[in-house]
Design a protein around this motif. Sequence first.
Motif, PDB file in Angstrom:
ATOM      1  N   ILE A   1      43.330  29.650  51.831  1.00 55.44           N
ATOM      2  CA  ILE A   1      43.845  30.409  50.590  1.00 55.44           C
ATOM      3  C   ILE A   1      45.036  30.880  51.232  1.00 55.44           C
ATOM      4  CG2 ILE A   1      43.853  33.062  49.742  1.00 55.44           C
ATOM      5  CD1 ILE A   1      40.517  31.683  49.335  1.00 55.44           C
ATOM      6  N   GLY A   2      45.884  30.208  50.315  1.00 57.47           N
ATOM      7  CA  GLY A   2      46.998  29.916  50.329  1.00 57.47           C
ATOM      8  C   GLY A   2      47.800  30.770  50.094  1.00 57.47           C
ATOM      9  N   SER A   3      49.740  31.668  49.317  1.00 62.45           N
ATOM     10  CA  SER A   3      50.061  32.398  48.720  1.00 62.45           C
ATOM     11  C   SER A   3      51.393  31.688  47.636  1.00 62.45           C
ATOM     12  CB  SER A   3      50.795  33.490  49.518  1.00 62.45           C
ATOM     13  OG  SER A   3      51.966  34.198  49.510  1.00 62.45           O
ATOM     14  N   LYS A   4      51.921  32.150  47.273  1.00 61.62           N
ATOM     15  CA  LYS A   4      52.551  31.993  46.006  1.00 61.62           C
ATOM     16  C   LYS A   4      54.332  32.377  46.989  1.00 61.62           C
ATOM     17  CE  LYS A   4      54.539  36.475  44.855  1.00 61.62           C
ATOM     18  NZ  LYS A   4      56.100  36.409  45.528  1.00 61.62           N
ATOM     19  N   VAL A   5      54.230  32.283  47.963  1.00 55.76           N
ATOM     20  CA  VAL A   5      56.122  32.704  48.750  1.00 55.76           C
ATOM     21  C   VAL A   5      56.184  30.916  50.254  1.00 55.76           C
ATOM     22  CG1 VAL A   5      56.242  34.077  50.991  1.00 55.76           C
ATOM     23  CG2 VAL A   5      54.812  35.021  49.428  1.00 55.76           C
ATOM     24  N   ALA A   6      54.957  30.867  49.915  1.00 54.08           N
ATOM     25  CA  ALA A   6      54.957  29.711  50.137  1.00 54.08           C
ATOM     26  C   ALA A   6      55.911  28.797  48.814  1.00 54.08           C
ATOM     27  CB  ALA A   6      53.673  27.977  49.745  1.00 54.08           C
ATOM     28  N   LEU A   7      55.953  28.491  47.610  1.00 56.94           N
ATOM     29  CA  LEU A   7      56.247  27.890  46.874  1.00 56.94           C
ATOM     30  C   LEU A   7      57.758  28.737  46.380  1.00 56.94           C
ATOM     31  CD1 LEU A   7      53.511  26.733  44.986  1.00 56.94           C
ATOM     32  CD2 LEU A   7      55.276  25.381  46.391  1.00 56.94           C
ATOM     33  N   THR A   8      57.492  29.992  46.234  1.00 54.08           N
ATOM     34  CA  THR A   8      59.073  30.966  45.712  1.00 54.08           C
ATOM     35  C   THR A   8      59.505  31.921  46.897  1.00 54.08           C
ATOM     36  OG1 THR A   8      57.890  33.227  45.426  1.00 54.08           O
ATOM     37  CG2 THR A   8      57.261  31.679  43.625  1.00 54.08           C
ATOM     38  N   GLY A   9      59.397  31.430  47.705  1.00 59.50           N
ATOM     39  CA  GLY A   9      60.058  32.156  48.511  1.00 59.50           C
ATOM     40  C   GLY A   9      59.689  33.977  48.217  1.00 59.50           C
TER      41      GLY A   9
ATOM     42  N   SER B   1      39.260  19.464  49.677  1.00 54.20           N
ATOM     43  CA  SER B   1      40.142  19.860  50.640  1.00 54.20           C
ATOM     44  C   SER B   1      40.733  20.393  49.537  1.00 54.20           C
ATOM     45  CB  SER B   1      40.820  19.650  51.079  1.00 54.20           C
ATOM     46  OG  SER B   1      41.821  20.309  51.823  1.00 54.20           O
ATOM     47  N   ASN B   2      40.304  22.407  49.317  1.00 49.28           N
ATOM     48  CA  ASN B   2      41.578  22.511  48.443  1.00 49.28           C
ATOM     49  C   ASN B   2      42.443  24.223  48.508  1.00 49.28           C
ATOM     50  OD1 ASN B   2      41.248  21.117  46.139  1.00 49.28           O
ATOM     51  ND2 ASN B   2      38.643  21.311  46.595  1.00 49.28           N
ATOM     52  N   ALA B   3      43.275  24.211  47.906  1.00 51.32           N
ATOM     53  CA  ALA B   3      43.688  25.832  47.968  1.00 51.32           C
ATOM     54  C   ALA B   3      43.758  26.569  46.922  1.00 51.32           C
ATOM     55  CB  ALA B   3      45.574  25.402  48.556  1.00 51.32           C
ATOM     56  N   ILE B   4      43.684  27.577  47.473  1.00 48.70           N
ATOM     57  CA  ILE B   4      43.987  29.140  45.694  1.00 48.70           C
ATOM     58  C   ILE B   4      45.295  29.483  46.336  1.00 48.70           C
ATOM     59  CG2 ILE B   4      43.029  30.950  45.244  1.00 48.70           C
ATOM     60  CD1 ILE B   4      41.175  28.315  44.425  1.00 48.70           C
ATOM     61  N   ILE B   5      46.062  29.471  45.176  1.00 50.99           N
ATOM     62  CA  ILE B   5      47.533  30.269  45.366  1.00 50.99           C
ATOM     63  C   ILE B   5      47.619  31.317  44.677  1.00 50.99           C
ATOM     64  CG2 ILE B   5      50.403  30.602  45.583  1.00 50.99           C
ATOM     65  CD1 ILE B   5      49.572  26.807  45.816  1.00 50.99           C
ATOM     66  N   ILE B   6      47.328  32.771  44.888  1.00 52.78           N
ATOM     67  CA  ILE B   6      47.429  34.033  44.979  1.00 52.78           C
ATOM     68  C   ILE B   6      49.069  34.733  45.244  1.00 52.78           C
ATOM     69  CG2 ILE B   6      46.388  36.275  45.445  1.00 52.78           C
ATOM     70  CD1 ILE B   6      44.815  35.011  47.261  1.00 52.78           C
ATOM     71  N   ALA B   7      49.285  35.224  44.358  1.00 56.40           N
ATOM     72  CA  ALA B   7      50.423  35.480  43.890  1.00 56.40           C
ATOM     73  C   ALA B   7      50.563  37.675  44.346  1.00 56.40           C
ATOM     74  CB  ALA B   7      51.539  35.435  42.442  1.00 56.40           C
ATOM     75  N   GLU B   8      50.304  37.957  43.041  1.00 55.07           N
ATOM     76  CA  GLU B   8      50.163  39.758  43.392  1.00 55.07           C
ATOM     77  C   GLU B   8      48.683  39.723  43.060  1.00 55.07           C
ATOM     78  OE1 GLU B   8      52.975  40.954  44.047  1.00 55.07           O
ATOM     79  OE2 GLU B   8      54.250  39.657  44.301  1.00 55.07           O
ATOM     80  N   SER B   9      47.813  40.271  44.121  1.00 55.21           N
ATOM     81  CA  SER B   9      47.001  41.249  43.565  1.00 55.21           C
ATOM     82  C   SER B   9      47.134  42.646  44.588  1.00 55.21           C
ATOM     83  CB  SER B   9      45.798  40.755  44.860  1.00 55.21           C
ATOM     84  OG  SER B   9      44.346  40.274  44.636  1.00 55.21           O
TER      85      SER B   9
ATOM     86  N   VAL C   1      53.821  32.303  38.495  1.00 54.43           N
ATOM     87  CA  VAL C   1      54.592  30.833  39.531  1.00 54.43           C
ATOM     88  C   VAL C   1      55.455  30.364  37.846  1.00 54.43           C
ATOM     89  CG1 VAL C   1      54.820  29.365  40.885  1.00 54.43           C
ATOM     90  CG2 VAL C   1      53.131  31.541  41.490  1.00 54.43           C
ATOM     91  N   HIS C   2      54.613  29.963  37.698  1.00 49.88           N
ATOM     92  CA  HIS C   2      54.959  28.895  36.577  1.00 49.88           C
ATOM     93  C   HIS C   2      55.354  29.060  34.431  1.00 49.88           C
ATOM     94  CE1 HIS C   2      52.191  26.513  38.952  1.00 49.88           C
ATOM     95  NE2 HIS C   2      53.459  25.321  39.564  1.00 49.88           N
ATOM     96  N   LEU C   3      55.026  29.801  34.602  1.00 49.77           N
ATOM     97  CA  LEU C   3      55.347  30.466  33.128  1.00 49.77           C
ATOM     98  C   LEU C   3      56.849  30.656  32.923  1.00 49.77           C
ATOM     99  CD1 LEU C   3      51.995  31.484  31.159  1.00 49.77           C
ATOM    100  CD2 LEU C   3      52.701  30.225  31.961  1.00 49.77           C
ATOM    101  N   ASP C   4      57.365  30.239  32.176  1.00 48.62           N
ATOM    102  CA  ASP C   4      58.766  30.963  31.248  1.00 48.62           C
ATOM    103  C   ASP C   4      58.772  32.098  31.493  1.00 48.62           C
ATOM    104  OD1 ASP C   4      60.954  30.792  29.896  1.00 48.62           O
ATOM    105  OD2 ASP C   4      60.590  28.817  29.029  1.00 48.62           O
TER     106      ASP C   4
END
Length: 264
Positions: free
Chosen positions: A141-149, A181-189, A254-257
């Motif tokens: 289980i990961g987090s969007k913080v890894a990608l967005t700060g 091996s996979n990861a789920i990335i969560i933003a706001e939950s 994370v990704h949408l315009d």
Amino acid sequence: MDLHLKDKVVVISGAAGKFGSIGETILMRLVDEGAIPAIIDRNERGAVYAEEIRNKGVDAHFCQTDVTDPEQVENAMNEISKKYGRIDVVLNNVGVNDGVGLEASYEEFMNSLKLNMVSYFLIVKHALPYLKKSKGNILNIGSKVALTGQGRTSGYAASKGGVLALTREWAVDLVTYGIRSNAIIIAESWTPSYDTWIKTLPDGDKKLKSIVEKIPLENRMTSPEEIANVCLFTISDRSSHTTGQFIFVDGGYVHLDRALLTEN
């Protein structure tokens, strides 16, 4: 859809959070599918959950463990493997956005890494002999913080960046054993911890509104149930040819315009 998880032994860390937390929700969804959860958590609430699960007629086991302690993690994995003789899935779910920023001490930074990333390594390391036998899989289980700060949380950001790197590394390293091996990335939950945090802010309602408005799909937070459903599918053999992937369950955060968020 039958996910074929019945009687699969799933080691899950961080599953003894409060009712409604992501870990607790994933745990109970595993039970719904008839999987056997082996809970690794330092909170004694895990014993209560395990008893509740057994009362439902599903086996469960709890190892009270400080996942930052290598010896305790090794002992927990030995206990689980001795009891069941197999491990089919490792689901790493530990994560505390602890606010360890650049002003923190070296020790605080290292402790953040130990909790939020090194614990993942320790659990997989000691489960690996059994994953090889079962051709099991790993889900982090990961987090969007890894990608967005995020700001002011260097320890957590570095840890979750490392978790994504480990996810890909393990997918490569273990492919010859048939281990995914996979990861789920969560933003706001919306979780009990999130609710507690919002209530500490002087303008909590305003802050919550500003966050929700920035989530493109339906302008709402991701529910723990939605996260749990994707987790269960990913660890199941219904996702048997998926490995090395970062799967975003975030409503497009994370990704949408960003133009989607412009008011009419």
